[in-house]
Design an enzyme around this catalytic site. Structure first.
Site, PDB file in Angstrom:
ATOM      1  N   VAL A  38      49.454  45.426  49.911  1.00 54.00           N
ATOM      2  CA  VAL A  38      48.589  45.386  51.091  1.00 54.00           C
ATOM      3  C   VAL A  38      47.273  44.706  50.736  1.00 54.00           C
ATOM      4  CG1 VAL A  38      49.595  47.476  52.082  1.00 54.00           C
ATOM      5  CG2 VAL A  38      47.606  47.664  50.598  1.00 54.00           C
ATOM      6  N   ASP A  39      46.685  44.021  51.710  1.00 47.92           N
ATOM      7  CA  ASP A  39      45.327  43.562  51.490  1.00 47.92           C
ATOM      8  C   ASP A  39      44.384  44.685  51.936  1.00 47.92           C
ATOM      9  OD1 ASP A  39      45.363  43.449  54.230  1.00 47.92           O
ATOM     10  OD2 ASP A  39      45.083  41.285  54.386  1.00 47.92           O
ATOM     11  N   LYS A  40      43.100  44.488  51.745  1.00 47.38           N
ATOM     12  CA  LYS A  40      42.152  45.575  51.998  1.00 47.38           C
ATOM     13  C   LYS A  40      41.573  45.512  53.393  1.00 47.38           C
ATOM     14  CE  LYS A  40      38.014  45.476  50.102  1.00 47.38           C
ATOM     15  NZ  LYS A  40      37.091  45.567  51.273  1.00 47.38           N
TER      16      LYS A  40
ATOM     17  N   THR B 122      43.357  46.353  56.855  1.00 49.55           N
ATOM     18  CA  THR B 122      44.601  47.075  56.613  1.00 49.55           C
ATOM     19  C   THR B 122      44.291  48.478  56.114  1.00 49.55           C
ATOM     20  OG1 THR B 122      45.743  45.006  56.102  1.00 49.55           O
ATOM     21  CG2 THR B 122      46.816  47.042  55.429  1.00 49.55           C
TER      22      THR B 122
END
Length: 665
Positions: free
Chosen positions: A319-321, A324
């Site tokens: 996942v990106d930050k 998200t």
């Protein structure tokens, strides 16, 4: 007349007529009759009715078998056709009628239950609006929903369906967005809010500027995606199709050999009927349709059976930050002045001036802070992004650098490490630091903080419960900020300061290690990593046409908990597929053994066979039941659905985590 015509061409007409003829045959055989020229008329009538029943039920089967042979395909219909015709030739009229009648019932049940499992798609189609009220020449005009023109003002009254995608320009109200997001909590809509076609007004009066019409609406795209997905084949289904291609001729050969060796034609015909792989053929598609339909109801769009099957194997989620794990609603928290000749307002003014020409999501909190504090700033003459480092802007004749230490080094700006020390301290606090340099001097450091989503820790925990071994954060932010977010969310591994190509390399690395990787993004950002991952997952697809069209899985409404739900549903669907295959194979093997052992007739075999088809379908329909889960609060759900992340649609569709991610993520 239309009703009669619809009934005649309906799925139950053939089984009902055939069944009535069979009943008539039994009644005729039980009635005493007189001989006519030595013939028993009741027996003739009973046989004629039984043959008629076989013909009525068998004619569609024979037609399908012939059509299949014309394209060089040997299928189940051919097995039943040969068995039924053979039974009539040898005088076993009851067997012929029973086989074709039961097969016709099986087809009708299969069609009915498949339609039931496709109910999610039917429900989506049902919510599509038929009419719209638009303002034309200053008057309200009711027209077909498909006739609304781009840019028109549509009026949405209490109880009406929203006919277009658009933006509220006046009024207020509450919309039920369950058809789009899967959430039944009405969402308040005011000026500037986004609305979607197919949602229903539960109060208020809205003036909506039409931005998406007809096939360009979110609802239309979702219907198209679900329709395609339910028809797409999984790897297992493709295997079953190939298996059936040689299995059916093998059964015909077995029946021929058995008949020649034993001289028993009835045995050969019975083997043809018993060997029908009907339950096996239907076992996979019915599970796929049910699983994808259940997912669509829950606000999860899965592109097809292949992706559903792959999702069950996911053991690493990347996942990106920003947007998200975090809200994507950052705020300016700190301004540290390092140049004694400047004031706080001047540092903020140069920062806002440089960011005024930037499309990065973190530009907004800086501009908002300047506006709130009454700080004046000029529009930059030019802005040049510097990948992985920040940006360079020309503001009021000054060169303004906004970025990290590497940006200062590139442009030869001296620093006594005060800026780096301040940036490191902000990073340890979980904030995103940005160093501001004006001309050749460091002016100061500003910090922006993004709130971690309330459900992010629960999402990570549920992913682990769903069988995901590792949740990895791939972000362009600095290591300290990324670690602060990871500590609060329970992420297993952090990879920071990453450019888009670095994220692609990380996904590839996990795949080389034998993992099945899901990459979570917005369907536009991180395109290389999303394309390379085994499963690309798009967040908030209701706001992004690209996400619905390109993602393997699109989660409607930006609800993080949909992700573990999707993986859990995929695992349950694959489990049902395996159960169905086992039921089908065990049934066929048991019946074949029963035929050779004696005791299993053609009609009994077909009855058991059609029963197994029904069991397989009912087993798949279990997937349609909604499983309980920890519900989100109404406020959190509504905020997520509304997309209250402080960003407009354009901001959400720009690159959140590229070019300057090392600095800002």
């Amino acid at each position: 007349m239309t009703t009669i015509r619809r009934w005649v061409y309906g799925r139950w007409f053939v089984p009902i007529v055939s069944g009535l003829l069979i009943i008539g045959s039994f009644i005729a055989s039980g009635v005493a009759g007189s001989d006519f020229r030595g013939l028993d008329t009741t027996t003739l009538l009973a046989d004629a009715l039984m043959i008629a029943a076989a013909v009525v039920a068998g004619a569609p089967i024979v037609k399908k078998a012939v059509d299949a042979l014309l394209i060089r395909h040997i299928g189940i219909d051919l097995l039943v056709s040969v068995a039924a015709i053979g039974a009539i030739i040898i005088g076993n009229y009851w067997e012929a009628a029973a086989v074709t009648f039961l097969f016709a019932i099986g087809h009708a049940l299969e069609a009915a239950t498949l339609n039931k499992t496709r109910s999610a798609l039917a429900e989506l189609v049902a919510v599509a609006p038929d009419v719209a009220v638009v303002m034309r020449d200053g008057e309200q005009v009711e027209i077909d929903a498909g006739a609304v023109r781009q840019g028109e003002i549509v009026l949405v009254k209490n109880g009406a369906k929203v006919p277009v995608d658009g933006q509220v320009v006046a009024g207020s109200g509450a919309l039920d967005e369950a058809s789009i997001t899967g959430e039944s909590i009405p969402v308040e809509k005011n000026k500037g809010d986004q609305v979607f076609a197919g949602t229903i007004s539960r109060g208020g009066f809205l003036h909506v500027l039409a931005t998406g019409i007809g096939a360009d609406t979110t609802l239309a795209r979702i219907i198209h995606r679900v329709e395609e997905a339910q028809d797409a084949k999984a790897h297992t289904q493709s295997f079953i199709d190939r298996f059936s291609a040689w299995y059916t001729p093998a059964i015909m050969l077995l029946a021929l050999v058995a008949g020649l060796i034993t001289g028993d034609l009835v045995l050969a015909l019975t083997l043809l009927v018993i060997g029908c792989p009907g339950a096996l053929v239907i076992s996979i598609p019915v599970a796929i349709v049910a699983g994808i339909g259940r997912a669509a109801r829950n606000g999860i769009l899965i592109k097809g059976g292949e992706y559903l099957e792959t999702s069950a194997k996911i053991d690493v989620v990347a996942v990106d930050k920003t947007g998200t794990l975090t809200e994507g609603r950052p705020e300016l928290t700190d301004v540290v002045v390092l140049d004694p000749s400047m004031s706080r307002a001047e540092v903020l003014s140069f920062a806002a001036g440089g960011e005024a020409g930037s499309e990065h999501p973190l530009a907004r909190p800086i501009l908002e802070a300047a506006a709130d504090e009454g700080v004046r700033y000029d529009t930059p003459e030019s802005v040049t992004p510097v990948a992985g480092k920040g940006l360079k802007a020309q503001v009021e004749g000054h060169r303004v650098l906004i970025g990290n230490q590497a940006l200062l080094d590139e442009f030869g700006v001296d620093d006594d490490n005060a800026a780096q020390r301040a940036a490191d301290e902000f990073a340890r606090q979980g904030k995103t630091p940005m160093i501001i340099a004006v001309d050749s001097r460091v002016a100061g450091v500003i910090a922006v903080a993004d709130t971690i989503r309330a459900d992010a820790p629960e999402m990570v925990a549920r992913l682990h419960e769903a069988g995901v071994k590792k949740v990895v954060m791939l972000t362009g932010d600095v290591q300290l900020v990324a670690e602060a977010v990871a500590a609060k969310t329970g992420v297993d591994e952090v990879r920071a300061s990453m450019l888009p190509e670095d994220k692609l390399d990380a996904v590839t690395e996990f795949q080389r290690q034998g993992h099945t990787v899901a990459m979570v993004g917005d369907g536009v950002n991180d395109a290389p990593a999303l394309a390379t991952a085994d499963i690309g997952v798009a967040m908030g697809a209701a706001g992004s046409a690209v996400a619905v069209e390109t993602a393997d899985i699109a989660l409607i409404g930006d609800d993080l908990l949909r992700l573990p739900e999707a993986i859990g549903l995929a695992k349950r669907t694959v489990s049902v597929m395996r159960q169905n295959i086992a039921i089908a194979m065990i049934t066929v093997l048991a019946l074949l053994a029963g035929v050779f052992a004696g005791g299993v007739t053609m009609s009994i075999g077909m009855l058991v066979h059609e029963g197994s088809v029904l069991v397989v379908i009912l087993n798949a329909m279990r997937l349609m039941r909604r499983r309980g889960g920890a519900p989100r609060s109404a406020q959190a759900a509504a905020a997520s659905i509304r997309g209250e992340d402080g960003l407009g649609d354009a901001d959400r569709d720009t690159d959140r985590d590229t070019d300057r991610d090392t600095v800002k993520a």
